[in-house]
Design a protein around this motif. Sequence first.
Motif, PDB file in Angstrom:
ATOM      1  N   PRO A  32       5.929   7.291   2.775  1.00 14.85           N
ATOM      2  CA  PRO A  32       5.819   5.819   2.820  1.00 14.85           C
ATOM      3  C   PRO A  32       5.738   5.240   1.401  1.00 14.85           C
ATOM      4  CG  PRO A  32       4.139   6.908   4.193  1.00 14.85           C
ATOM      5  CD  PRO A  32       4.784   7.958   3.377  1.00 14.85           C
ATOM      6  N   GLU A  33       6.435   4.119   1.195  1.00 16.82           N
ATOM      7  CA  GLU A  33       6.505   3.487  -0.134  1.00 16.82           C
ATOM      8  C   GLU A  33       5.114   3.194  -0.706  1.00 16.82           C
ATOM      9  OE1 GLU A  33       8.467   2.831  -2.492  1.00 16.82           O
ATOM     10  OE2 GLU A  33      10.529   2.843  -1.711  1.00 16.82           O
ATOM     11  N   ALA A  34       4.211   2.644   0.140  1.00 18.88           N
ATOM     12  CA  ALA A  34       2.895   2.244  -0.371  1.00 18.88           C
ATOM     13  C   ALA A  34       2.125   3.469  -0.871  1.00 18.88           C
ATOM     14  CB  ALA A  34       2.102   1.529   0.714  1.00 18.88           C
ATOM     15  N   ASP A  35       2.219   4.568  -0.136  1.00 16.08           N
ATOM     16  CA  ASP A  35       1.518   5.782  -0.565  1.00 16.08           C
ATOM     17  C   ASP A  35       2.149   6.347  -1.826  1.00 16.08           C
ATOM     18  OD1 ASP A  35      -0.476   6.337   1.698  1.00 16.08           O
ATOM     19  OD2 ASP A  35       1.384   5.931   2.760  1.00 16.08           O
ATOM     20  N   LEU A  36       3.466   6.239  -1.916  1.00 16.63           N
ATOM     21  CA  LEU A  36       4.136   6.705  -3.130  1.00 16.63           C
ATOM     22  C   LEU A  36       3.615   5.930  -4.346  1.00 16.63           C
ATOM     23  CD1 LEU A  36       7.867   7.578  -3.489  1.00 16.63           C
ATOM     24  CD2 LEU A  36       6.695   6.316  -5.285  1.00 16.63           C
ATOM     25  N   GLU A  37       3.474   4.615  -4.203  1.00 20.37           N
ATOM     26  CA  GLU A  37       2.988   3.820  -5.348  1.00 20.37           C
ATOM     27  C   GLU A  37       1.553   4.204  -5.709  1.00 20.37           C
ATOM     28  OE1 GLU A  37       4.760   2.193  -7.388  1.00 20.37           O
ATOM     29  OE2 GLU A  37       6.496   2.587  -6.107  1.00 20.37           O
ATOM     30  N   ARG A  38       0.719   4.418  -4.691  1.00 23.24           N
ATOM     31  CA  ARG A  38      -0.662   4.825  -4.949  1.00 23.24           C
ATOM     32  C   ARG A  38      -0.706   6.171  -5.675  1.00 23.24           C
ATOM     33  NH1 ARG A  38      -3.614   7.456  -1.608  1.00 23.24           N
ATOM     34  NH2 ARG A  38      -2.298   6.910   0.157  1.00 23.24           N
TER      35      ARG A  38
ATOM     36  N   VAL B  27       7.123   9.636 -14.804  1.00 22.99           N
ATOM     37  CA  VAL B  27       6.427   9.305 -13.556  1.00 22.99           C
ATOM     38  C   VAL B  27       6.743   7.869 -13.133  1.00 22.99           C
ATOM     39  CG1 VAL B  27       4.142   8.929 -12.534  1.00 22.99           C
ATOM     40  CG2 VAL B  27       4.612  11.033 -13.800  1.00 22.99           C
ATOM     41  N   ARG B  28       6.800   6.958 -14.121  1.00 23.33           N
ATOM     42  CA  ARG B  28       7.164   5.573 -13.785  1.00 23.33           C
ATOM     43  C   ARG B  28       8.550   5.486 -13.162  1.00 23.33           C
ATOM     44  NH1 ARG B  28       3.134   2.582 -16.242  1.00 23.33           N
ATOM     45  NH2 ARG B  28       2.610   3.445 -18.282  1.00 23.33           N
ATOM     46  N   ALA B  29       9.443   6.389 -13.557  1.00 22.09           N
ATOM     47  CA  ALA B  29      10.842   6.291 -13.119  1.00 22.09           C
ATOM     48  C   ALA B  29      11.120   6.990 -11.786  1.00 22.09           C
ATOM     49  CB  ALA B  29      11.748   6.868 -14.209  1.00 22.09           C
ATOM     50  N   LEU B  30      10.153   7.725 -11.236  1.00 21.65           N
ATOM     51  CA  LEU B  30      10.429   8.480 -10.008  1.00 21.65           C
ATOM     52  C   LEU B  30      10.652   7.528  -8.829  1.00 21.65           C
ATOM     53  CD1 LEU B  30       7.725  11.288 -10.351  1.00 21.65           C
ATOM     54  CD2 LEU B  30      10.196  11.477 -10.787  1.00 21.65           C
TER      55      LEU B  30
ATOM     56  N   VAL C  92      -3.002   7.662 -14.089  1.00 20.44           N
ATOM     57  CA  VAL C  92      -4.401   7.734 -14.529  1.00 20.44           C
ATOM     58  C   VAL C  92      -4.724   9.142 -15.033  1.00 20.44           C
ATOM     59  CG1 VAL C  92      -6.795   7.684 -13.737  1.00 20.44           C
ATOM     60  CG2 VAL C  92      -5.227   5.844 -13.080  1.00 20.44           C
ATOM     61  N   ALA C  93      -4.227  10.150 -14.322  1.00 21.08           N
ATOM     62  CA  ALA C  93      -4.481  11.531 -14.744  1.00 21.08           C
ATOM     63  C   ALA C  93      -3.840  11.797 -16.106  1.00 21.08           C
ATOM     64  CB  ALA C  93      -3.952  12.510 -13.705  1.00 21.08           C
ATOM     65  N   LEU C  94      -2.662  11.242 -16.334  1.00 19.23           N
ATOM     66  CA  LEU C  94      -2.001  11.437 -17.627  1.00 19.23           C
ATOM     67  C   LEU C  94      -2.780  10.760 -18.744  1.00 19.23           C
ATOM     68  CD1 LEU C  94       1.727  11.011 -16.550  1.00 19.23           C
ATOM     69  CD2 LEU C  94       0.658  13.090 -17.438  1.00 19.23           C
ATOM     70  N   GLN C  95      -3.385   9.609 -18.454  1.00 15.71           N
ATOM     71  CA  GLN C  95      -4.227   8.965 -19.466  1.00 15.71           C
ATOM     72  C   GLN C  95      -5.431   9.848 -19.800  1.00 15.71           C
ATOM     73  OE1 GLN C  95      -5.181   5.131 -17.865  1.00 15.71           O
ATOM     74  NE2 GLN C  95      -3.078   4.389 -18.110  1.00 15.71           N
ATOM     75  N   ALA C  96      -6.066  10.403 -18.751  1.00 18.96           N
ATOM     76  CA  ALA C  96      -7.231  11.267 -18.979  1.00 18.96           C
ATOM     77  C   ALA C  96      -6.836  12.476 -19.814  1.00 18.96           C
ATOM     78  CB  ALA C  96      -7.830  11.707 -17.646  1.00 18.96           C
ATOM     79  N   GLU C  97      -5.629  12.978 -19.567  1.00 21.32           N
ATOM     80  CA  GLU C  97      -5.143  14.150 -20.287  1.00 21.32           C
ATOM     81  C   GLU C  97      -5.128  13.924 -21.800  1.00 21.32           C
ATOM     82  OE1 GLU C  97      -0.803  15.955 -20.612  1.00 21.32           O
ATOM     83  OE2 GLU C  97      -1.504  15.908 -18.546  1.00 21.32           O
TER      84      GLU C  97
ATOM     85  N   ASN D 132       5.176  16.988  -3.225  1.00 26.36           N
ATOM     86  CA  ASN D 132       4.167  17.811  -2.543  1.00 26.36           C
ATOM     87  C   ASN D 132       2.951  16.989  -2.127  1.00 26.36           C
ATOM     88  OD1 ASN D 132       1.518  19.670  -3.088  1.00 26.36           O
ATOM     89  ND2 ASN D 132       3.135  20.829  -2.080  1.00 26.36           N
ATOM     90  N   SER D 133       2.494  16.094  -3.007  1.00 26.33           N
ATOM     91  CA  SER D 133       1.265  15.357  -2.700  1.00 26.33           C
ATOM     92  C   SER D 133       1.483  14.303  -1.620  1.00 26.33           C
ATOM     93  CB  SER D 133       0.708  14.707  -3.965  1.00 26.33           C
ATOM     94  OG  SER D 133       1.567  13.671  -4.386  1.00 26.33           O
ATOM     95  N   LEU D 134       2.752  13.921  -1.400  1.00 22.41           N
ATOM     96  CA  LEU D 134       3.025  12.886  -0.391  1.00 22.41           C
ATOM     97  C   LEU D 134       3.223  13.445   1.015  1.00 22.41           C
ATOM     98  CD1 LEU D 134       5.432  10.466  -2.292  1.00 22.41           C
ATOM     99  CD2 LEU D 134       3.129   9.978  -1.450  1.00 22.41           C
ATOM    100  N   LEU D 135       3.363  14.762   1.137  1.00 23.49           N
ATOM    101  CA  LEU D 135       3.712  15.341   2.445  1.00 23.49           C
ATOM    102  C   LEU D 135       2.742  14.903   3.542  1.00 23.49           C
ATOM    103  CD1 LEU D 135       4.605  18.967   1.317  1.00 23.49           C
ATOM    104  CD2 LEU D 135       6.198  17.217   2.153  1.00 23.49           C
ATOM    105  N   SER D 136       1.439  14.907   3.228  1.00 22.15           N
ATOM    106  CA  SER D 136       0.446  14.631   4.272  1.00 22.15           C
ATOM    107  C   SER D 136       0.106  13.145   4.377  1.00 22.15           C
ATOM    108  CB  SER D 136      -0.828  15.423   3.981  1.00 22.15           C
ATOM    109  OG  SER D 136      -1.358  15.020   2.739  1.00 22.15           O
ATOM    110  N   GLN D 137       0.890  12.279   3.698  1.00 22.80           N
ATOM    111  CA  GLN D 137       0.581  10.842   3.731  1.00 22.80           C
ATOM    112  C   GLN D 137       1.236  10.117   4.896  1.00 22.80           C
ATOM    113  OE1 GLN D 137      -1.762   9.503   1.525  1.00 22.80           O
ATOM    114  NE2 GLN D 137      -1.957  11.721   1.317  1.00 22.80           N
ATOM    115  N   GLY D 138       2.065  10.835   5.640  1.00 24.08           N
ATOM    116  CA  GLY D 138       2.706  10.192   6.783  1.00 24.08           C
ATOM    117  C   GLY D 138       3.785  11.124   7.287  1.00 24.08           C
ATOM    118  N   ALA D 139       3.773  11.407   8.600  1.00 21.34           N
ATOM    119  CA  ALA D 139       4.772  12.333   9.145  1.00 21.34           C
ATOM    120  C   ALA D 139       4.902  12.111  10.639  1.00 21.34           C
ATOM    121  CB  ALA D 139       4.392  13.785   8.857  1.00 21.34           C
ATOM    122  N   ALA D 140       6.132  12.151  11.127  1.00 19.83           N
ATOM    123  CA  ALA D 140       6.402  12.087  12.560  1.00 19.83           C
ATOM    124  C   ALA D 140       5.669  10.925  13.226  1.00 19.83           C
ATOM    125  CB  ALA D 140       6.000  13.414  13.225  1.00 19.83           C
TER     126      ALA D 140
END
Lengths: 442, 442
Positions: free
Chosen positions: A138-144, A189-192, A151-156, A73-81
Amino acid sequence: MRPFLRTLSILWLVLWLPLAQANSPEIRHWQLDNGARVYFVQTETLPIVDLRVTFDAGAARDGEQAGLARLTNSLLSQGAAGLNADELALAFESVGARYSSGSERDMAWLQLRSLTRPEALTAATDTLAMILAAPEFPEADLERQRRQMLVALQAERQSPPTIAERALYEALYGDHPYASAPQGTEDSVRALSREAVVEFHEQYYTAGNAVLAIVGDLSANEARELSERLLADLPAGDRAPQLPEPEPPEPQTVHIPYPSAQTHVLIGQLGIARGDEDYFPLYVGNHILGGSGLVSMLVHEMRERRGLSYSSYSYFVPSAERGPFILGTQVRADRTGEALEVLENLFVEFRAEGPSADRLQAAQENITGSFPLNIDSNRKIVGYVSMIGFYGLPLDHLDTFIGQVEAVTQAAIVSSFQNRLDPEHRVRILVGPEGILADEDE
Amino acid sequence: MRPFLRTLSILWLVLWLPLAQANSPEIRHWQLDNGARVYFVQTETLPIVDLRVTFDAGAARDGEQAGLARLTNSLLSQGAAGLNADELALAFESVGARYSSGSERDMAWLQLRSLTRPEALTAATDTLAMILAAPEFPEADLERQRRQMLVALQAERQSPPTIAERALYEALYGDHPYASAPQGTEDSVRALSREAVVEFHEQYYTAGNAVLAIVGDLSANEARELSERLLADLPAGDRAPQLPEPEPPEPQTVHIPYPSAQTHVLIGQLGIARGDEDYFPLYVGNHILGGSGLVSMLVHEMRERRGLSYSSYSYFVPSAERGPFILGTQVRADRTGEALEVLENLFVEFRAEGPSADRLQAAQENITGSFPLNIDSNRKIVGYVSMIGFYGLPLDHLDTFIGQVEAVTQAAIVSSFQNRLDPEHRVRILVGPEGILADEDE
């Protein structure tokens, strides 16, 4: 009259309109050829359209790959068409449109607010259509995005409420898909992989699995054209299969050590699915028991009478399958045992006897009196309409809401709490310092 | 018809109302005997009243005691007329009302949202009246609030944007009251006394220093009664004296070392006071230069053309006296010098030549087209009405807004930027790693 003056006059006009004769509220509903379900409410107070596309594509569809629904869901707007994240953001911004998205256990959604001016609405709709049907992941956005989730899981790990909620779902749901957290785990998350994201999108972001809610200043014809334009490029696909029914858990107490002065306490049991016929007596009953913040029985007992805790509450999470019913509090660690006893006794007593006539009447007045606040913006209405469409509730749900609340009786509250809830099958989560209970085993 | 059905019908009705003949917008204004100024807008779309009481009691009145205005404001609801913080919160909550408060450099305010049902509105108004006129400033709550302010100041030390903003105001305003931050300093917050809070409240929370904005579903008579009921117990008092005029600063560059990969850059100069006759050309010009997020000239130059920075912006802070005009960006530390040069050259060029005709037209369409989003809720309208009352702007400010934007010409932008801004008297704030500029002295 010059166009900008006319726009302004219309705008002010609606703020000053005298009340005229009554119309009935109406949610119009249709289905597109590709299977998408559409729900439309026409409002004319502002030249704005709010819309939300919801998919049965939440964390309950993660399978073994916890976090996959959220990452997708979070990657949808990171690159399209062929457009990158900046170009997509610019396409919305240049016409004053606002985009957001999100996902929870049952659903994932994309939301848009646009002006109704045809050139603005068309541009915003076309951009959203690309994000829906042609995301590129895009791969780069996926890694970001992966790094942000880590980071969010660490904060949790520093947040007792979040630790407790995760543990509650795990204990309550066991092997059921609701057990795993939408945010995933560090390992998952690391394995996705990008491949998994692409597959997840292909399977679940389909017309057959979609509900579109539209609220705004459009005619029914314009709304129909908008719905076709927006969803035309989605593959038909299938509606996601029904989730299994959860089993009541074995009673248990889970104590997670945490170096704090307070203990964060959650007591959970299986609650209800959306559309449950006992919804209204449970809703009103819970409002009295622990749902109404500072005026509930739980707060009265825990804070006013015993000085145990500032914050105590209870709530249902009605879901596609039975979501949890939760009692919660924060309490000074050395009084954890006493707080558990008070919470659980109060619940058992309430389930047996229900509320007093006075409390029932006060709650009904409080709920019906403040109902206007629940639907005081298009954005809130689009949330309700999405929920009605997604869970297949009656189209007159909002229209009959106040009447249903008024019709709740003390007897209905008692029988619904007894039918739907079973304190024998509860799980307790304690997040706080060690040694807070004399006997932690059961 | 049963009352709850009627409420619901009215509610739905207004969402479905066809547009009728036009009325003029109207802000009604009156002054109470005790000197309080009242501004009222009647809206009939929802059975809700939003109101805000604003005092000329912001940080500009702190004197030597930085943080005093904020501490006073935050303590108002902690105890009043014999009720403690919990009892006050309960008094609002039990009738569905929502209270909040805040303070900035110019003003301090209290805000209330209430249902219009007479018993709810009366109870909420009476509670707010107690908080306004009879706060008790309990010592224990003062200490708690002081600790929270100190914790916030510690967090600020980790936030380059906040560090930069504080340094900008200090450099730009020198001895002027706007120099000191509303949140105070660790030393000043430690030194604040209950006595100082009581004195500050007595001096500034008076009827003569108050502006009340009311937006909602009330008749003019009802609004007048509400205003009297709410403010009757305030002492008359005096309006706060006018602030001194700030002097343009000596040009300077302040570099605050911070261990980050990026440099946070702010370039500030004196901007305009509220009510400045050049407001509209400056507003439209700034929208084009750096005010419109992703479509501004700054973003185009800094990001699209040079890849220097994702985020670049400019804005005015129109205030009681001349507030700042700020250019800002975040940039990779090793390109700080280049970024400064590009930002400053672009500003100088824009000030000399103004925007192209195409950009001007696009900006005017963008601003007027999205204007509805600025006033799409009572809460936003009450903000505008407060601002109009507090700064004494024309009552038709909103009504003429679109026309004023449309009337801006390229020549007006050039002359207003040249009249009001002077890049010779600018201060630069750099928060980032050391050694980022070849020559940091001037």
